[in-house]
Write a protein that holds these residues in place. Structure first.
Motif, PDB file in Angstrom:
ATOM      1  N   CYS A  19       0.817  -1.215   0.000  1.00 22.61           N
ATOM      2  CA  CYS A  19       0.000   0.000   0.000  1.00 22.61           C
ATOM      3  C   CYS A  19       0.849   1.262   0.000  1.00 22.61           C
ATOM      4  CB  CYS A  19      -0.952   0.006   1.192  1.00 22.61           C
ATOM      5  SG  CYS A  19      -0.121  -0.098   2.799  1.00 22.61           S
ATOM      6  N   LEU A  20       2.100   1.166   0.500  1.00 26.61           N
ATOM      7  CA  LEU A  20       2.968   2.337   0.568  1.00 26.61           C
ATOM      8  C   LEU A  20       3.515   2.737  -0.794  1.00 26.61           C
ATOM      9  CD1 LEU A  20       4.983   1.450   3.805  1.00 26.61           C
ATOM     10  CD2 LEU A  20       2.980   2.946   3.594  1.00 26.61           C
ATOM     11  N   LEU A  21       3.396   1.834  -1.766  1.00 23.62           N
ATOM     12  CA  LEU A  21       3.844   2.138  -3.133  1.00 23.62           C
ATOM     13  C   LEU A  21       2.675   2.522  -4.032  1.00 23.62           C
ATOM     14  CD1 LEU A  21       6.512  -0.659  -3.706  1.00 23.62           C
ATOM     15  CD2 LEU A  21       6.860   1.711  -2.982  1.00 23.62           C
ATOM     16  N   GLY A  22       1.496   2.751  -3.418  1.00 28.55           N
ATOM     17  CA  GLY A  22       0.333   3.195  -4.186  1.00 28.55           C
ATOM     18  C   GLY A  22      -0.575   2.089  -4.667  1.00 28.55           C
ATOM     19  N   SER A  23      -0.254   0.842  -4.339  1.00 30.73           N
ATOM     20  CA  SER A  23      -1.133  -0.264  -4.737  1.00 30.73           C
ATOM     21  C   SER A  23      -2.440  -0.183  -3.955  1.00 30.73           C
ATOM     22  CB  SER A  23      -0.451  -1.609  -4.468  1.00 30.73           C
ATOM     23  OG  SER A  23       0.724  -1.735  -5.240  1.00 30.73           O
ATOM     24  N   GLN A  24      -3.556  -0.354  -4.648  1.00 31.83           N
ATOM     25  CA  GLN A  24      -4.878  -0.222  -4.019  1.00 31.83           C
ATOM     26  C   GLN A  24      -5.272  -1.559  -3.382  1.00 31.83           C
ATOM     27  OE1 GLN A  24      -6.841   1.303  -7.599  1.00 31.83           O
ATOM     28  NE2 GLN A  24      -7.014   3.312  -6.594  1.00 31.83           N
TER      29      GLN A  24
END
Length: 320
Positions: A19-24
């Protein structure tokens, strides 16, 4: 290698919550993208991103889960108890972390019942009463399996002192692993300690004093190395202080007395004094030391990791 090729060092592998890399991948279908992690430091590292909930097939969006304490038993359930993924997450965590021995560090998502490093909410079964005493089930498995691995929560990296400390440990951990991979010997172990002498002094004078004698009479090099490295990483986890940095700078200063003229000695002493008083950042005396090393041969100091514990481009020495 041809003249027009540039050597690119192998990047350190860092584990990170997806989630910290923008994955939903969050329960609500959202993310917690960290600009610092997903953009600023990506030139320096290769990521292994993991979301335990997605890995066991929960999908996104999904019913939220939390840690529930039933006596001494920790459960991972939905608030109403209708969904229980304790077994699945525990099995996944155990199996997955066993595959992660190549990592040089891990950045976790705070407060998550799976990935939180500390202060995760633990609910008393059948109630909404909670305490901030939990550790994410995946995070715990990771830290139990690799107790020396540098681990930090993304939010805490906004604190520049914590950030500098984390990446100092990441690069030291990687340095150790490369030394081990090259073939452990007594000489290499002693050399490693020698290069880290002043970094240890800045982080923990006590551990600096304790670690040296470990290497005085090595009988079993592998056992000694294991004990040494555990203490070494424990020492680096202690945040360096202005007082300890000042003491370390003064020790290094002594190696330049024979090389510097009166003006240079005064300039260096003044920069250390003003750093101790909080009037200058650590970067100023460090820059002077590195400048003098380019002018004068002081091999022992030139080998000290303390002067360059991580790439300058990471801009980490502004913390002090």
């Amino acid at each position: 290698m041809s003249d027009n090729q540039t050597f690119v060092p192998e990047k350190i592998q860092i584990g990170i919550s997806s989630c910290l890399l923008g994955s939903q991948v969050r329960f609500d279908g959202g993310h917690k993208n960290s600009y610092y992690c997903s953009t600023e430091i990506t030139p320096f590292f290769e990521y292994t991103s993991i979301c335990p909930e997605m890995a066991i097939g929960m999908g996104a969006p999904r019913k939220s889960i939390r840690q529930v304490k039933d006596g001494d038993v920790l459960l991972i359930q939905s608030a109403d108890g209708s969904l229980d993924v304790t077994k699945e997450l525990t099995q996944f965590s155990t199996q997955k972390v066993a595959e992660l021995d190549y990592l040089g560090g891990y950045i976790l998502c705070a407060k998550s019942p799976t990935c939180g490093m500390e202060r995760v909410l633990e609910y008393k079964i059948g109630t909404n009463n909670s305490t901030k005493t939990g550790v994410g089930v995946f995070a715990k498995a990771l830290m139990d399996k690799y107790p020396n691995l540098p681990v930090e929560e993304e939010g805490r990296l906004n604190d520049m002192v914590i950030r500098e400390n984390f990446f100092t440990r990441v690069y030291a951990y990687d340095d150790w692993r490369k030394m081990i991979a090259s073939g452990l010997t007594k000489h290499k172990l002693i050399q490693f300690h020698s290069r880290y002498k002043y970094l240890l002094m800045a982080h923990s004078p006590k551990w600096y004093r304790d670690l040296g004698p470990m290497l005085a009479d090595i009988k079993d090099v592998e056992q000694t190395a294991e004990e040494y490295f555990s203490g070494f990483m424990t020492a680096l986890k202690i945040k360096a202080t202005r007082k300890n940095h000042t003491s370390t700078l003064q020790h290094i200063q002594g190696y330049f007395k024979k090389h510097l003229n009166a003006r240079q000695k005064e300039e260096l002493a003044e920069s250390i004094l003003k750093y101790r008083q909080g009037l200058l950042p650590l970067l100023v005396p460090m820059t002077l030391f590195n400048h003098y090393l380019r002018e004068f041969e002081v091999p022992y100091i030139a080998d000290q990791v303390y002067l360059n514990p991580h790439p300058e481009a990471l801009k980490l020495r502004y913390a002090y």
